[in-house]
Design a protein around this motif. Structure first.
Motif, mmCIF file in Angstrom:
data_model
loop_
_atom_site.group_PDB
_atom_site.id
_atom_site.type_symbol
_atom_site.label_atom_id
_atom_site.label_comp_id
_atom_site.label_asym_id
_atom_site.label_seq_id
_atom_site.Cartn_x
_atom_site.Cartn_y
_atom_site.Cartn_z
ATOM 1 N N PHE A 52 -6.484 -9.597 -8.633
ATOM 2 C CA PHE A 52 -6.253 -9.223 -7.237
ATOM 3 C C PHE A 52 -4.761 -9.090 -6.941
ATOM 4 O O PHE A 52 -4.320 -8.111 -6.335
ATOM 5 N N VAL A 53 -3.971 -10.063 -7.418
ATOM 6 C CA VAL A 53 -2.547 -10.017 -7.104
ATOM 7 C C VAL A 53 -1.848 -8.864 -7.816
ATOM 8 O O VAL A 53 -0.900 -8.285 -7.286
ATOM 9 N N GLN A 54 -2.320 -8.505 -9.034
ATOM 10 C CA GLN A 54 -1.722 -7.364 -9.721
ATOM 11 C C GLN A 54 -1.978 -6.077 -8.939
ATOM 12 O O GLN A 54 -1.111 -5.192 -8.874
ATOM 13 N N ARG A 55 -3.155 -5.975 -8.336
ATOM 14 C CA ARG A 55 -3.436 -4.797 -7.518
ATOM 15 C C ARG A 55 -2.528 -4.772 -6.293
ATOM 16 O O ARG A 55 -2.063 -3.709 -5.879
ATOM 17 N N LEU A 56 -2.260 -5.948 -5.719
ATOM 18 C CA LEU A 56 -1.328 -6.012 -4.590
ATOM 19 C C LEU A 56 0.076 -5.583 -5.016
ATOM 20 O O LEU A 56 0.778 -4.896 -4.278
ATOM 21 N N VAL A 57 0.478 -6.014 -6.220
ATOM 22 C CA VAL A 57 1.786 -5.612 -6.746
ATOM 23 C C VAL A 57 1.823 -4.098 -6.955
ATOM 24 O O VAL A 57 2.779 -3.421 -6.572
ATOM 25 N N ASP A 58 0.765 -3.560 -7.566
ATOM 26 C CA ASP A 58 0.705 -2.120 -7.835
ATOM 27 C C ASP A 58 0.744 -1.305 -6.548
ATOM 28 O O ASP A 58 1.295 -0.194 -6.516
ATOM 29 N N ASN A 59 0.156 -1.867 -5.474
ATOM 30 C CA ASN A 59 0.140 -1.156 -4.191
ATOM 31 C C ASN A 59 1.393 -1.420 -3.359
ATOM 32 O O ASN A 59 1.507 -0.915 -2.242
ATOM 33 N N ARG A 117 2.322 -4.233 -2.040
ATOM 34 C CA ARG A 117 2.120 -5.199 -0.962
ATOM 35 C C ARG A 117 2.917 -6.481 -1.183
ATOM 36 O O ARG A 117 3.351 -7.119 -0.224
ATOM 37 N N ILE A 118 3.056 -6.887 -2.448
ATOM 38 C CA ILE A 118 3.833 -8.077 -2.773
ATOM 39 C C ILE A 118 4.657 -7.779 -4.021
ATOM 40 O O ILE A 118 4.414 -6.792 -4.717
ATOM 41 N N THR A 119 5.625 -8.653 -4.298
ATOM 42 C CA THR A 119 6.449 -8.499 -5.497
ATOM 43 C C THR A 119 5.826 -9.278 -6.653
ATOM 44 O O THR A 119 4.937 -10.125 -6.459
ATOM 45 N N ALA A 120 6.303 -9.007 -7.854
ATOM 46 C CA ALA A 120 5.812 -9.729 -9.027
ATOM 47 C C ALA A 120 6.114 -11.218 -8.911
ATOM 48 O O ALA A 120 5.320 -12.058 -9.362
ATOM 49 N N GLU A 121 7.243 -11.569 -8.324
ATOM 50 C CA GLU A 121 7.590 -12.978 -8.144
ATOM 51 C C GLU A 121 6.637 -13.646 -7.165
ATOM 52 O O GLU A 121 6.227 -14.794 -7.365
ATOM 53 N N HIS A 146 0.977 -16.685 -5.496
ATOM 54 C CA HIS A 146 0.016 -16.230 -4.491
ATOM 55 C C HIS A 146 -1.252 -17.090 -4.558
ATOM 56 O O HIS A 146 -1.728 -17.422 -5.636
ATOM 57 N N PRO A 147 -1.816 -17.478 -3.384
ATOM 58 C CA PRO A 147 -3.019 -18.329 -3.400
ATOM 59 C C PRO A 147 -4.226 -17.655 -4.033
ATOM 60 O O PRO A 147 -5.175 -18.328 -4.433
ATOM 61 N N ARG A 148 -4.206 -16.309 -4.182
ATOM 62 C CA ARG A 148 -5.330 -15.588 -4.779
ATOM 63 C C ARG A 148 -5.010 -15.093 -6.183
ATOM 64 O O ARG A 148 -5.639 -14.154 -6.671
ATOM 65 N N ARG A 201 -4.841 -12.966 7.809
ATOM 66 C CA ARG A 201 -5.183 -14.007 8.782
ATOM 67 C C ARG A 201 -4.541 -15.331 8.409
ATOM 68 O O ARG A 201 -4.040 -16.055 9.280
ATOM 69 N N ARG A 202 -4.570 -15.660 7.108
ATOM 70 C CA ARG A 202 -3.918 -16.897 6.666
ATOM 71 C C ARG A 202 -2.430 -16.872 6.983
ATOM 72 O O ARG A 202 -1.848 -17.873 7.397
ATOM 73 N N SER A 203 -1.802 -15.714 6.762
ATOM 74 C CA SER A 203 -0.371 -15.590 7.026
ATOM 75 C C SER A 203 -0.079 -15.803 8.512
ATOM 76 O O SER A 203 0.869 -16.511 8.881
ATOM 77 N N ARG A 204 -0.922 -15.189 9.372
ATOM 78 C CA ARG A 204 -0.721 -15.371 10.808
ATOM 79 C C ARG A 204 -0.920 -16.829 11.207
ATOM 80 O O ARG A 204 -0.156 -17.373 12.021
ATOM 81 N N ARG A 205 -1.968 -17.459 10.620
ATOM 82 C CA ARG A 205 -2.208 -18.865 10.946
ATOM 83 C C ARG A 205 -1.051 -19.743 10.486
ATOM 84 O O ARG A 205 -0.654 -20.680 11.188
ATOM 85 N N ARG A 206 -0.516 -19.435 9.292
ATOM 86 C CA ARG A 206 0.629 -20.218 8.805
ATOM 87 C C ARG A 206 1.827 -20.081 9.738
ATOM 88 O O ARG A 206 2.517 -21.060 10.025
ATOM 89 N N LYS A 207 2.068 -18.848 10.203
ATOM 90 C CA LYS A 207 3.206 -18.627 11.103
ATOM 91 C C LYS A 207 3.007 -19.368 12.420
ATOM 92 O O LYS A 207 3.936 -19.980 12.949
#
Length: 415
Positions: A136-143, A145-149, A154-156, A308-314
């Motif tokens: 899942f996180v590799q797909r986020l990186v490819d898109n 959405r997040i960096t490799a670091e 990442h929790p997922r 949603r988790r990010s918003r809740r954390r903020k």
């Protein structure tokens, strides 16, 4: 001269798990790593079944394309075997395995990959990751959405998008043919290594030690030194030239090196649990370290959940910051109120004065102020009394301060 291979395979249960669900193999032309999931119910069974099926294709091929086709057929068969095992043993429902394999044919290698185990090539002192994690996180990186670091924490990061198992009868396996040459060193490993050891450290170990066995042992040891929360399996393959044919001793390590033990009831159709692949992080734990998402809808759900988790954390951080700020403000207010119950006698504009507060300051803020200018000239006082006033005289209350002033006034000559 012919190209030959020298290899080594090592697998370790790690420092947290109670059983080894990884399997590894180094043979004549085939080299593979499988990382099982499904908890005590079947992670070791899944990796062992898949790897044992793959061993049947270890041998010589006329071309790398033929080897690639053999890999594909063997992996499809292994997937069917896993599905059949779940049908016969319902307690294994939800088991699955990653699989990364390499077959050398002359100056080429055929590669097959599914999951988050990895294949690296070390050539000319440079380490290159050949496979792409099906996570899942590799797909986020490819898109983007997040960096490799960010993916590393990442929790997922344990969510797998593709594995071998009992859900998909036609698994989507990455297949490719690449060149290889003398001096190449290939590394196949489970995420028990890459999850805790940085690529730079892996590259340094590959560069500094000539023996594949020594390299494999040291990489596993490095993982253990970093805590090894997961099983760790390493297969190292060296490509070199020789006038003689290669000799080898096949090595099977991990779950596949032991007899496969099926438990529980048989003969009942399994209750399917699509979309889930898991095994506990530690003995007795129910927290999954891997699970598989079978659809893009599930991926979208995870992305929405992360938002949603990010918003809740903020919001939680903001609320917490407000509470802390209020607590600090109240503490400062109470502390200031206490200082205003204290008094001392000093001087202001050449006169004896009563001050309310304490003599300390916080930055530019003074914690005292002139409560009363007595009008008594400091210069009229005896020398010893001038010194005491200049150094200030503490008082516990306003009455005590006034009594001090009366005593000072009595020392004025002719007063």
């Amino acid at each position: 001269m012919a190209l030959v291979t020298e290899s080594a395979a090592v697998s370790h249960v790690g420092r947290v798990r109670s059983n080894n669900q990884d399997s590894g193999y180094a043979g004549q032309s085939l080299f593979a790593v499988a990382d099982g999931m499904g908890g005590h119910a079947g992670g070791d069974v899944a990796s062992a079944l898949a790897l044992n099926k793959l061993l049947e294709i270890d041998g010589e091929y006329s071309s790398a394309v033929d080897a690639e086709f053999a890999l594909q057929e063997a992996i499809v068969s292994a997937n069917a075997i896993l599905a059949e095992a779940v049908y016969e043993h319902p307690e294994l429902t939800g088991m699955g395995t990653t699989l990364s394999a390499l077959v050398r044919v002359g100056h080429s290698v055929a590669l097959a990959h599914i999951g988050d185990s990895r294949i690296y090539r070390f050539r000319d002192s440079k380490l290159t990751q050949i496979t792409t994690d099906h996570t899942f996180v590799q797909r986020l990186v490819d898109n983007g959405r997040i960096t490799a670091e960010e993916a590393k924490v990442h929790p997922r990061r344990s969510v797998l998008m593709r594995v071998l198992g009992d859900v998909d009868s036609t698994p989507d396996v990455d297949l490719q043919v690449m060149d290889t040459r003398p001096g190449d060193r290939w590394l196949l490993c489970s995420d028990g290594l890459t999850g805790v050891v940085e690529n730079d450290d892996i590259a340094q170990t590959l560069a500094e030690h000539p023996s594949p066995q020594e390299v494999a042992d040291l990489l596993v040891k490095t993982s253990l030194d970093h805590g090894a929360p997961d099983n760790v399996t390493v297969v190292v393959v060296d490509i070199s030239e020789s006038f003689t044919g290669s000799t080898y001793i096949a090595q099977t390590v991990g779950a596949a090196s032991r007899p496969i033990a099926f438990g529980g009831a048989q003969g009942r159709k399994a209750t399917r649990m699509p979309g889930l692949r898991l095994h506990p992080r530690a003995a007795g734990s129910t927290e999954p370290s891997h699970f598989e998402a079978q659809s893009d809808d599930y991926l979208d759900e995870l992305i929405d959940e992360d938002r949603r988790r990010s918003r809740r954390r903020k919001l939680t951080w903001l609320a917490g910051s407000i509470v802390v700020a209020i607590a600090i403000a109240l503490s400062l207010l109470l502390a200031y109120q206490w200082t205003q119950t204290r008094y001392f006698v000093g001087q202001t504009n050449g006169h004896v004065a009563i001050y309310q507060g304490v003599q300390q300051t916080i930055g530019p803020v003074s914690l005292s102020h002139v409560y009363e200018d007595t009008g008594i000239s400091v210069s009229q006082l005896p020398a010893y009394m001038q010194t005491q006033v200049e150094n200030t005289i503490s008082a516990d209350s306003i009455d005590a301060a006034k009594t001090t002033v009366e005593n000072i006034a009595a020392t004025v000559p002719g007063g």
